[in-house]
Design a protein around this motif. Structure first.
Motif, PDB file in Angstrom:
ATOM      1  N   SER A 157       0.817  -1.216   0.000  1.00 58.78           N
ATOM      2  CA  SER A 157       0.000   0.000   0.000  1.00 58.78           C
ATOM      3  C   SER A 157       0.847   1.260   0.000  1.00 58.78           C
ATOM      4  CB  SER A 157      -0.939   0.001   1.216  1.00 58.78           C
ATOM      5  OG  SER A 157      -0.193  -0.112   2.421  1.00 58.78           O
ATOM      6  N   PHE A 158       2.098   1.167   0.457  1.00 53.69           N
ATOM      7  CA  PHE A 158       3.028   2.301   0.406  1.00 53.69           C
ATOM      8  C   PHE A 158       4.441   1.746   0.457  1.00 53.69           C
ATOM      9  CE2 PHE A 158       1.705   1.658   4.800  1.00 53.69           C
ATOM     10  CZ  PHE A 158       2.911   1.518   5.470  1.00 53.69           C
ATOM     11  N   THR A 159       5.399   2.604   0.186  1.00 56.73           N
ATOM     12  CA  THR A 159       6.799   2.166   0.176  1.00 56.73           C
ATOM     13  C   THR A 159       7.204   1.631   1.548  1.00 56.73           C
ATOM     14  OG1 THR A 159       7.327   3.862  -1.461  1.00 56.73           O
ATOM     15  CG2 THR A 159       9.171   2.883  -0.258  1.00 56.73           C
ATOM     16  N   GLY A 160       7.712   0.430   1.575  1.00 58.96           N
ATOM     17  CA  GLY A 160       8.109  -0.200   2.824  1.00 58.96           C
ATOM     18  C   GLY A 160       7.072  -1.141   3.395  1.00 58.96           C
ATOM     19  N   ALA A 161       5.866  -1.170   2.814  1.00 58.22           N
ATOM     20  CA  ALA A 161       4.814  -2.081   3.290  1.00 58.22           C
ATOM     21  C   ALA A 161       5.017  -3.444   2.634  1.00 58.22           C
ATOM     22  CB  ALA A 161       3.435  -1.504   2.978  1.00 58.22           C
ATOM     23  N   VAL A 162       5.985  -4.199   3.142  1.00 59.32           N
ATOM     24  CA  VAL A 162       6.323  -5.495   2.528  1.00 59.32           C
ATOM     25  C   VAL A 162       5.355  -6.589   2.951  1.00 59.32           C
ATOM     26  CG1 VAL A 162       8.760  -4.913   2.292  1.00 59.32           C
ATOM     27  CG2 VAL A 162       7.942  -5.930   4.433  1.00 59.32           C
ATOM     28  N   ASP A 163       4.610  -6.357   4.018  1.00 65.80           N
ATOM     29  CA  ASP A 163       3.611  -7.329   4.483  1.00 65.80           C
ATOM     30  C   ASP A 163       2.363  -6.582   4.949  1.00 65.80           C
ATOM     31  OD1 ASP A 163       5.052  -9.892   4.278  1.00 65.80           O
ATOM     32  OD2 ASP A 163       6.378  -9.011   5.807  1.00 65.80           O
ATOM     33  N   SER A 164       1.271  -7.313   5.018  1.00 64.71           N
ATOM     34  CA  SER A 164       0.059  -6.753   5.607  1.00 64.71           C
ATOM     35  C   SER A 164       0.253  -6.633   7.121  1.00 64.71           C
ATOM     36  CB  SER A 164      -1.144  -7.642   5.308  1.00 64.71           C
ATOM     37  OG  SER A 164      -1.387  -7.694   3.920  1.00 64.71           O
ATOM     38  N   ARG A 165      -0.412  -5.675   7.707  1.00 63.94           N
ATOM     39  CA  ARG A 165      -0.235  -5.440   9.143  1.00 63.94           C
ATOM     40  C   ARG A 165      -1.547  -5.019   9.778  1.00 63.94           C
ATOM     41  NH1 ARG A 165       0.353  -1.258  12.588  1.00 63.94           N
ATOM     42  NH2 ARG A 165       1.792  -1.500  14.360  1.00 63.94           N
ATOM     43  N   LYS A 166      -1.818  -5.581  10.943  1.00 57.60           N
ATOM     44  CA  LYS A 166      -3.001  -5.186  11.693  1.00 57.60           C
ATOM     45  C   LYS A 166      -2.712  -3.896  12.465  1.00 57.60           C
ATOM     46  CE  LYS A 166      -4.857  -9.835  12.481  1.00 57.60           C
ATOM     47  NZ  LYS A 166      -5.287 -10.818  13.510  1.00 57.60           N
ATOM     48  N   GLY A 167      -3.729  -3.044  12.553  1.00 59.60           N
ATOM     49  CA  GLY A 167      -3.606  -1.824  13.345  1.00 59.60           C
ATOM     50  C   GLY A 167      -4.114  -2.035  14.755  1.00 59.60           C
ATOM     51  N   TYR A 168      -3.963  -1.002  15.596  1.00 56.83           N
ATOM     52  CA  TYR A 168      -4.354  -1.119  16.999  1.00 56.83           C
ATOM     53  C   TYR A 168      -5.843  -1.396  17.159  1.00 56.83           C
ATOM     54  CZ  TYR A 168       0.245   0.966  17.824  1.00 56.83           C
ATOM     55  OH  TYR A 168       1.593   1.210  17.841  1.00 56.83           O
ATOM     56  N   PHE A 169      -6.674  -0.792  16.323  1.00 54.87           N
ATOM     57  CA  PHE A 169      -8.113  -0.987  16.458  1.00 54.87           C
ATOM     58  C   PHE A 169      -8.526  -2.418  16.103  1.00 54.87           C
ATOM     59  CE2 PHE A 169      -8.281   3.648  16.486  1.00 54.87           C
ATOM     60  CZ  PHE A 169      -9.271   3.878  17.419  1.00 54.87           C
ATOM     61  N   GLU A 170      -7.674  -3.111  15.384  1.00 54.40           N
ATOM     62  CA  GLU A 170      -7.951  -4.510  15.053  1.00 54.40           C
ATOM     63  C   GLU A 170      -7.400  -5.439  16.135  1.00 54.40           C
ATOM     64  OE1 GLU A 170      -7.487  -7.508  11.193  1.00 54.40           O
ATOM     65  OE2 GLU A 170      -6.818  -5.410  11.086  1.00 54.40           O
ATOM     66  N   THR A 171      -6.211  -5.172  16.638  1.00 60.40           N
ATOM     67  CA  THR A 171      -5.592  -6.057  17.629  1.00 60.40           C
ATOM     68  C   THR A 171      -6.206  -5.900  19.016  1.00 60.40           C
ATOM     69  OG1 THR A 171      -3.872  -4.402  18.072  1.00 60.40           O
ATOM     70  CG2 THR A 171      -3.389  -6.050  16.393  1.00 60.40           C
ATOM     71  N   VAL A 172      -6.786  -4.740  19.301  1.00 64.86           N
ATOM     72  CA  VAL A 172      -7.368  -4.481  20.629  1.00 64.86           C
ATOM     73  C   VAL A 172      -8.876  -4.692  20.606  1.00 64.86           C
ATOM     74  CG1 VAL A 172      -7.414  -2.817  22.551  1.00 64.86           C
ATOM     75  CG2 VAL A 172      -5.523  -2.794  20.969  1.00 64.86           C
ATOM     76  N   ASN A 173      -9.385  -5.373  19.605  1.00 64.54           N
ATOM     77  CA  ASN A 173     -10.817  -5.618  19.482  1.00 64.54           C
ATOM     78  C   ASN A 173     -11.374  -6.238  20.760  1.00 64.54           C
ATOM     79  OD1 ASN A 173     -13.353  -5.809  18.347  1.00 64.54           O
ATOM     80  ND2 ASN A 173     -12.940  -7.760  17.335  1.00 64.54           N
ATOM     81  N   GLY A 174     -12.399  -5.620  21.325  1.00 59.12           N
ATOM     82  CA  GLY A 174     -12.992  -6.070  22.581  1.00 59.12           C
ATOM     83  C   GLY A 174     -12.394  -5.398  23.804  1.00 59.12           C
ATOM     84  N   GLY A 175     -11.328  -4.631  23.606  1.00 54.98           N
ATOM     85  CA  GLY A 175     -10.667  -3.981  24.734  1.00 54.98           C
ATOM     86  C   GLY A 175     -10.801  -2.471  24.712  1.00 54.98           C
ATOM     87  N   THR A 176      -9.758  -1.804  25.209  1.00 58.18           N
ATOM     88  CA  THR A 176      -9.771  -0.342  25.352  1.00 58.18           C
ATOM     89  C   THR A 176      -8.510   0.236  24.735  1.00 58.18           C
ATOM     90  OG1 THR A 176     -10.965  -0.551  27.453  1.00 58.18           O
ATOM     91  CG2 THR A 176      -9.935   1.572  26.990  1.00 58.18           C
ATOM     92  N   ILE A 177      -8.664   1.326  24.014  1.00 59.55           N
ATOM     93  CA  ILE A 177      -7.513   2.037  23.457  1.00 59.55           C
ATOM     94  C   ILE A 177      -7.497   3.457  24.024  1.00 59.55           C
ATOM     95  CG2 ILE A 177      -8.800   2.735  21.384  1.00 59.55           C
ATOM     96  CD1 ILE A 177      -6.097   2.491  19.865  1.00 59.55           C
ATOM     97  N   PHE A 178      -6.341   3.845  24.543  1.00 62.59           N
ATOM     98  CA  PHE A 178      -6.163   5.182  25.111  1.00 62.59           C
ATOM     99  C   PHE A 178      -5.360   6.022  24.129  1.00 62.59           C
ATOM    100  CE2 PHE A 178      -3.345   7.934  27.844  1.00 62.59           C
ATOM    101  CZ  PHE A 178      -4.319   8.882  28.124  1.00 62.59           C
ATOM    102  N   LEU A 179      -5.978   7.060  23.605  1.00 59.86           N
ATOM    103  CA  LEU A 179      -5.341   7.938  22.626  1.00 59.86           C
ATOM    104  C   LEU A 179      -4.897   9.221  23.335  1.00 59.86           C
ATOM    105  CD1 LEU A 179      -7.811   7.499  19.613  1.00 59.86           C
ATOM    106  CD2 LEU A 179      -5.629   6.330  20.007  1.00 59.86           C
ATOM    107  N   ASP A 180      -3.632   9.274  23.699  1.00 60.79           N
ATOM    108  CA  ASP A 180      -3.092  10.457  24.365  1.00 60.79           C
ATOM    109  C   ASP A 180      -2.715  11.501  23.313  1.00 60.79           C
ATOM    110  OD1 ASP A 180      -2.285  12.087  26.382  1.00 60.79           O
ATOM    111  OD2 ASP A 180      -0.443  10.996  26.839  1.00 60.79           O
ATOM    112  N   GLU A 181      -2.779  12.781  23.705  1.00 57.66           N
ATOM    113  CA  GLU A 181      -2.498  13.905  22.803  1.00 57.66           C
ATOM    114  C   GLU A 181      -3.343  13.803  21.537  1.00 57.66           C
ATOM    115  OE1 GLU A 181       1.559  15.043  22.206  1.00 57.66           O
ATOM    116  OE2 GLU A 181       2.205  14.158  24.103  1.00 57.66           O
ATOM    117  N   ILE A 182      -4.632  13.623  21.730  1.00 56.18           N
ATOM    118  CA  ILE A 182      -5.562  13.441  20.613  1.00 56.18           C
ATOM    119  C   ILE A 182      -5.591  14.666  19.698  1.00 56.18           C
ATOM    120  CG2 ILE A 182      -7.562  14.345  21.874  1.00 56.18           C
ATOM    121  CD1 ILE A 182      -7.661  11.299  19.548  1.00 56.18           C
ATOM    122  N   GLY A 183      -5.247  15.815  20.229  1.00 54.65           N
ATOM    123  CA  GLY A 183      -5.243  17.042  19.425  1.00 54.65           C
ATOM    124  C   GLY A 183      -4.178  17.058  18.354  1.00 54.65           C
TER     125      GLY A 183
END
Length: 419
Positions: A88-114
């Protein structure tokens, strides 16, 4: 659950009403799936509140992850949060899960959201509203069940007005706002926190804990603490390691507080206008402002007295006219107010200062003179007068103004004043 048990569990020190209220809100909202926005200055401990909310929720056995949005480069943050497909972009040699996928069912804390880019904000809004996201480089919509807790040390409403933060995302995030108080708003907790940190460091370094005398405690309590609890902890560690004496006084405390931060303490001015000898170099401009206000009050009093005299004896009008004409000539010779920032307005107010006594028509008239009310203009005027009065001697001029000689030197450069 009682607040004190939460404090003991998470190592929270303090009993201020503002802190207790924030904890109470966190406890009440924990067992829901509502989005929470935690706001407060840097160093107040916002992340602790996210751990409290997650540990008391039904998701406590599911994953929790804290993400510092300001520490991830803008070009990769979408991939970090939502994942990406191979190529999908330079350096993306493999597919990768993001935090919203790996933390499914849990909680994500987004600090410095601004700090989130606007494009990422749009993706996050979709997650909050529909529980959906799309990996970078993919067209497949995926579902996720993640509770979002956000935190910021900025005013998001101001950022929305500037077009740097989406207004719809702000209202979606701030379903339940929690304000964590700054350390200067909970001064009664400062001695308790210092003692806790001192004991912890004494155990770590195998030494006796340092203690503060009353004067040292008062100094810490009245200090502004721009770095909040984090700064207090750092100073407590420095004192624990570097101090030879275990009973610390105020003079020893001052060695560990940065000079630039000490300047934020209130300035004490003696009755003769000179700064107290007990104070260090405070470069704050409030000393000049105080003197300015006192001079303005004095001028108003003199004007009232002058008008009363003229009403009682009209023949005095000519003498007063000559005196004020001389003052006007001095004002005209000084530089006109120039705004310090683009778009800064100039405020003027008509002041009746010159009175003419027309003997032929037996009519008294007055002229209105436009006088600048800019604080910068008045400040510059006071500095020029002080230098003239003391024949260019900075030390005497700064003493008369009630500021340090270093502050006076900086003002001379700022206003481009020739001595």
């Amino acid at each position: 659950m009682e607040i004190q048990s939460i404090k003991n569990r998470f190592g929270i020190i303090g009993n201020s009403p503002a802190l207790n209220y924030a904890l109470q809100v966190a406890i009440q909202v924990a067992n829901t799936d509502l989005t929470v926005l935690i706001f407060g200055e840097s160093g107040v401990g916002k992340e602790i509140f996210s751990h409290i909310i997650h540990s008391l929720s039904a998701r406590k056995h599911n994953p929790f992850i804290a993400v510092n949005c300001g520490a991830i480069p803008e070009g990769t943050i979408d991939s970090e949060l939502f994942g990406h497909e191979k190529g999908s972009f330079t350096g993306a040699v493999d597919s990768r899960k993001g935090y919203f996928e790996t933390v499914n069912g849990g909680t994500i804390f987004l600090d410095e959201i601004g700090e989130l880019p606007l494009g990422t904000q749009a993706r996050l809004l979709r997650v909050l509203e529909a529980g959906e996201f799309i990996r970078v480089g993919s067209s497949k919509v995926q579902k996720t069940d993640v509770r979002v807790i956000a935190a910021t040390n900025k005013d998001l409403l101001i950022l929305t007005e500037k077009g740097r933060f989406r207004e719809d995302l702000y209202y979606r995030l701030s379903t339940v706002p929690i304000r964590v108080p700054s350390l200067r708003d909970r001064k009664e907790d400062i001695p308790l926190l210092f003692r806790k940190f001192a004991v912890d460091f004494a155990e770590r370094y195998k030494t006796a804990p340092v203690q503060l005398d009353e004067e040292a405690k008062n100094l810490l309590i009245n200090y502004s603490w721009p770095g909040n609890v984090r700064e207090l902890k750092n100073i407590a560690e420095q004192i624990s390691v570097l101090s030879i004496d275990k009973l610390i006084n105020a003079e020893q405390i001052r060695k560990f507080i940065p000079e630039t931060s000490m300047n934020r303490l209130p300035m004490v001015v003696s009755h003769n206008g000179n700064a107290s000898s007990n104070n260090h170099d405070f470069s704050n401009e409030r000393e000049i402002l105080y003197k300015l206000f006192f001079d303005m009050k004095k001028d108003v009093t003199e004007l009232k007295k002058m008008f009363v005299e003229i009403l009682q004896n009209p023949s005095l009008a000519t003498a007063h006219q000559d005196a004020y004409m001389n003052n006007l000539k001095e004002l005209k010779q000084q530089e006109v107010y120039q705004p310090s920032a683009i778009g800064s307005p100039t405020y003027t107010s008509p002041q009746p200062v010159v009175i003419h006594n027309n003997n032929d028509e037996h009519i008294q008239q007055h002229e209105e003179v436009e006088e600048s009310l800019s604080i910068m203009d008045k400040e510059k005027e006071l500095i020029i007068k002080a230098l003239k009065k003391h024949k260019g001697k900075r030390k005497d001029a700064s003493s008369d103004l009630g500021i340090s000689e270093r502050t006076l030197y900086r003002k001379l450069k700022e206003y481009d004043i020739d001595e």
